[in-house]
Design an enzyme around this catalytic site. Structure first.
Site, PDB file in Angstrom:
ATOM      1  N   SER A 105      49.498  45.416  42.094  1.00  0.00           N
ATOM      2  CA  SER A 105      48.751  44.257  41.586  1.00  0.00           C
ATOM      3  C   SER A 105      49.233  43.732  40.241  1.00  0.00           C
ATOM      4  O   SER A 105      48.742  42.700  39.780  1.00  0.00           O
ATOM      5  CB  SER A 105      47.263  44.591  41.495  1.00  0.00           C
ATOM      6  OG  SER A 105      46.678  44.568  42.780  1.00  0.00           O
ATOM      7  N   LYS A 108      50.239  40.132  39.995  1.00  0.00           N
ATOM      8  CA  LYS A 108      49.309  39.033  39.693  1.00  0.00           C
ATOM      9  C   LYS A 108      49.552  38.413  38.323  1.00  0.00           C
ATOM     10  O   LYS A 108      49.037  37.325  38.027  1.00  0.00           O
ATOM     11  CB  LYS A 108      47.875  39.533  39.849  1.00  0.00           C
ATOM     12  CG  LYS A 108      47.527  39.833  41.308  1.00  0.00           C
ATOM     13  CD  LYS A 108      46.284  40.687  41.472  1.00  0.00           C
ATOM     14  CE  LYS A 108      46.075  41.000  42.953  1.00  0.00           C
ATOM     15  NZ  LYS A 108      45.130  42.089  43.182  1.00  0.00           N
ATOM     16  N   SER A 162      41.021  41.931  39.924  1.00  0.00           N
ATOM     17  CA  SER A 162      42.233  42.136  40.727  1.00  0.00           C
ATOM     18  C   SER A 162      42.009  41.740  42.189  1.00  0.00           C
ATOM     19  O   SER A 162      42.418  42.438  43.124  1.00  0.00           O
ATOM     20  CB  SER A 162      42.712  43.591  40.646  1.00  0.00           C
ATOM     21  OG  SER A 162      44.073  43.685  41.008  1.00  0.00           O
TER      22      SER A 162
END
Length: 326
Positions: A105, A108, A162
């Site tokens: 993640s 991102k 997230s």
């Protein structure tokens, strides 16, 4: 005669090499971003490879291929890590900086940067069924098909909670489909010098062809944090979203997953945590991209990829900050 032929051959080779060096294609600007400092001396801003390279790297930490400082910390608990002093423009810790890693993640960061560069944060998107199709154990902000939500709220859900569903909603809302958005991510990564990076998704869910390096992630965050909107979102610790779901107004509270900010992990003495992004998958292990400031008010980007557990992720990060960034 053989001697003359040999001399002619050598001259032809020299001429060919010179012509290759002298010709510049449209991709040369990307090719010059391979900024490995072959002197193996860290902290050098200009390695003298070319004037183009020096111009590109003048505000960057230029990294070599050798490890630095790994013997003094528990480096074995992670696949790769690095720390970069932004004020001094130096690499202060290096552990497999250029080795391919799965970012999970922390992807991102690039997703949010693209949205801040090209999107209108006050624009509202309608959430598709595709965005809501996430695995039961996936990190989400619990969007429903038909929800109407602003890009701003989606970005906070992306970076704080997230949300994997938020990432898809952002990509589809901005570009119509995920593939077009991801192409923009890759194009931007290359323009920043992150030439060892390839994104497949906007959320970082595992794919063999979705990868980056510690050094590339440093380049991406270093550029992204110069965007005021991104910086505001990246450094937030909590946010209250308000959007339309099922025809009614819905509010949601999102808090950061960064355990330094939540207080679950004690910040090393002398450091202030400014912002960060975590990431975890089975293949990527435990990941953290962190922005902090030391007692000298020097900003530090520190990154740990592929830690074997969450406690060891923060253990190594603490050791890197305390030993090399103070």
């Amino acid at each position: 005669m053989k001697c003359i032929n040999k001399i002619i051959s050598v001259l032809l080779c020299v001429i060919m090499c010179l012509s290759i060096v002298g010709c510049k294609s449209e991709t040369d600007s990307v090719a010059t971003y391979k900024m490995f400092d072959t002197s193996s001396v860290y902290g050098i801003t200009h390695n003298g490879a070319s004037s183009n390279l020096e111009l590109f790297a003048k505000d960057l930490c230029v990294a070599g291929t050798d490890d630095l400082g790994t013997s003094a910390v528990h480096s074995e608990v992670a696949g790769a890590a690095g720390a970069f002093n932004l004020n001094e423009q130096t690499v202060v810790y290096a552990q497999k900086l250029h080795e391919k890693m799965y970012p999970a993640s922390t992807t991102k960061i690039m997703t949010a940067y693209i949205a801040c560069l090209y999107g209108d944060l006050d624009e509202f998107y309608t959430v598709s069924a595709n965005a809501t199709k996430q695995a039961s154990d996936s990190s989400v902000i619990n969007l429903k098909e038909g929800d109407v939500i602003s890009l701003r709220d989606l970005l906070y859900g992306l970076m704080l909670r997230s949300g994997n569903d938020a990432a898809i909603a952002i990509a589809e809302g901005m570009c119509g489909d995920v593939d077009t958005f991801v192409a923009k991510m890759n194009e931007t990564a290359k323009s920043l010098g992150a030439t060892n990076t390839n994104f497949v998704t906007p959320n970082g869910l595992h794919d063999e062809n979705h990868y980056t390096t510690v050094y590339d992630m440093y380049l991406i965050l270093n550029a992204a944090m110069k965007n005021e909107t991104f910086y505001t979102i990246f450094t937030a610790s909590n946010y209250t979203a308000s959007y339309t779901s099922g025809g009614a107004t819905k509010t949601a509270e999102w808090n950061t997953t960064n355990q330094y900010t939540t207080g679950k992990i004690t910040t090393p003495s002398g450091f202030t945590i400014i912002g960060g992004k975590t990431g975890t998958t089975g293949a990527a292990g435990y990941c953290l991209v962190l922005l902090s400031e030391n007692e000298e008010h020097e900003k530090i980007i520190s990154i740990v990829f592929n830690a074997d557990c969450r406690s060891n992720l923060y253990l190594l990060m603490n050791e890197i900050l305390s030993n090399y960034c103070s």
